[in-house]
Design an enzyme around this catalytic site. Structure first.
Site, PDB file in Angstrom:
ATOM      1  N   ASN A 135     -40.273 -13.634  -4.473  1.00  0.00           N
ATOM      2  CA  ASN A 135     -39.663 -13.076  -5.548  1.00  0.00           C
ATOM      3  C   ASN A 135     -41.186 -12.494  -7.430  1.00  0.00           C
ATOM      4  O   ASN A 135     -41.163 -11.545  -7.209  1.00  0.00           O
ATOM      5  CB  ASN A 135     -38.798 -14.142  -6.333  1.00  0.00           C
ATOM      6  CG  ASN A 135     -37.354 -14.082  -5.460  1.00  0.00           C
ATOM      7  OD1 ASN A 135     -37.135 -13.506  -5.984  1.00  0.00           O
ATOM      8  ND2 ASN A 135     -37.347 -14.896  -4.741  1.00  0.00           N
ATOM      9  N   HIS A 178     -32.304 -18.573  -8.720  1.00  0.00           N
ATOM     10  CA  HIS A 178     -31.597 -19.166  -7.363  1.00  0.00           C
ATOM     11  C   HIS A 178     -30.760 -18.789  -6.937  1.00  0.00           C
ATOM     12  O   HIS A 178     -29.986 -17.739  -6.967  1.00  0.00           O
ATOM     13  CB  HIS A 178     -30.415 -20.166  -8.741  1.00  0.00           C
ATOM     14  CG  HIS A 178     -29.665 -21.391  -7.731  1.00  0.00           C
ATOM     15  ND1 HIS A 178     -31.064 -22.489  -7.232  1.00  0.00           N
ATOM     16  CD2 HIS A 178     -29.134 -21.732  -6.952  1.00  0.00           C
ATOM     17  CE1 HIS A 178     -30.226 -23.500  -6.651  1.00  0.00           C
ATOM     18  NE2 HIS A 178     -28.971 -22.706  -6.463  1.00  0.00           N
TER      19      HIS A 178
END
Ligand code: GRF
Length: 217
Positions: A16, A111
């Site tokens: 990410n 998340h």
């Protein structure tokens, strides 16, 4: 326009982080990555960041007597880098209320679930065990409670009958890499407003149709 000076906190492989770095490389990006910080010297993401020419820093949590001391050092390094915003990207440390408060509304997390379902770890296996038809990922502002806070954007991923935790994780991760840079760009453009514990994103469209799964073959 000044770009939003953003630090990324990681503990592991940093995919990410890499997606954020790549999106911020565009000259027109409203955000820039000024620091990648890890609590783990072995985090794979550190070398990816260094190769991309981003400053990196390690704070080994084992060298600090408690969470407050670790978080104080974290805060000090963020300020030293003149960071104005923080992205948590697989950062596996619980943060103290004081740190979270200091960075309130200036820190976001990704998340791998459709929050508020499945906070915590092992989200893909838990989603499969629960038999949900959609799983996904969420970018949200950070509050003290684990994996909680105003939601900015979510991606829903249909669960396939043959999915394993790994196959589902891979499809969710591909969507993480899309929505995290998008969320940061919206914030850096000043398009995200927090209203109570919800967010309003201006100039963004919502899909008009429902997603249904399964459907007749
Ligand atoms: C991602 O699944 C992210 O949603 C979660 O931790 C994982 C980190 O992966 N918070 P990476 O280090 O970004 O590849």
């Amino acid at each position: 326009m000044a770009r939003l000076r953003t630090a990324i906190l990681i503990s592991g492989r940093g995919s990410n982080m890499q997606a954020l770095i790549e999106s911020c490389r565009a000259p027109a990006s409203p955000a820039e990555i000024v620091l990648v910080l890890s609590n783990n010297a072995d985090a794979g993401g550190l070398s990816i960041a260094a190769k991309a020419g981003i400053a990196t820093s390690v704070i080994d949590h084992r060298s600090y007597r408690d969470r407050a001391a670790f978080d104080a050092e974290l805060d000090r390094r963020l300020r030293a880098a003149d960071a104005a915003f923080v992205c948590l990207a697989g950062f596996m440390r619980l943060l103290t209320p004081a740190f979270v408060e200091r960075w309130r509304d200036r820190m976001i997390n990704i998340h791998p679930s459709l929050l508020p379902a499945f906070p915590g770890l092992d989200t893909h296996a838990r989603a499969l065990a629960a038999g949900v038809r959609f799983h996904g990922c969420t970018v949200h502002f950070v509050r003290f409670e684990t994996d909680a806070g105003p939601i900015i954007v979510q991606a829903a991923v249909p669960v396939q009958a043959a999915d394993t935790p790994d196959s589902l994780a891979a499809r969710v991760l591909a969507q993480e890499h899309r929505i995290y840079p998008q969320a940061l760009a919206w914030i850096a453009e000043g398009r995200v407003r927090i209203d109570g514990e919800r967010t309003v994103v201006s100039g963004a469209a919502v899909p008009p149709a429902a997603l249904i799964s399964p459907t007749p073959a």
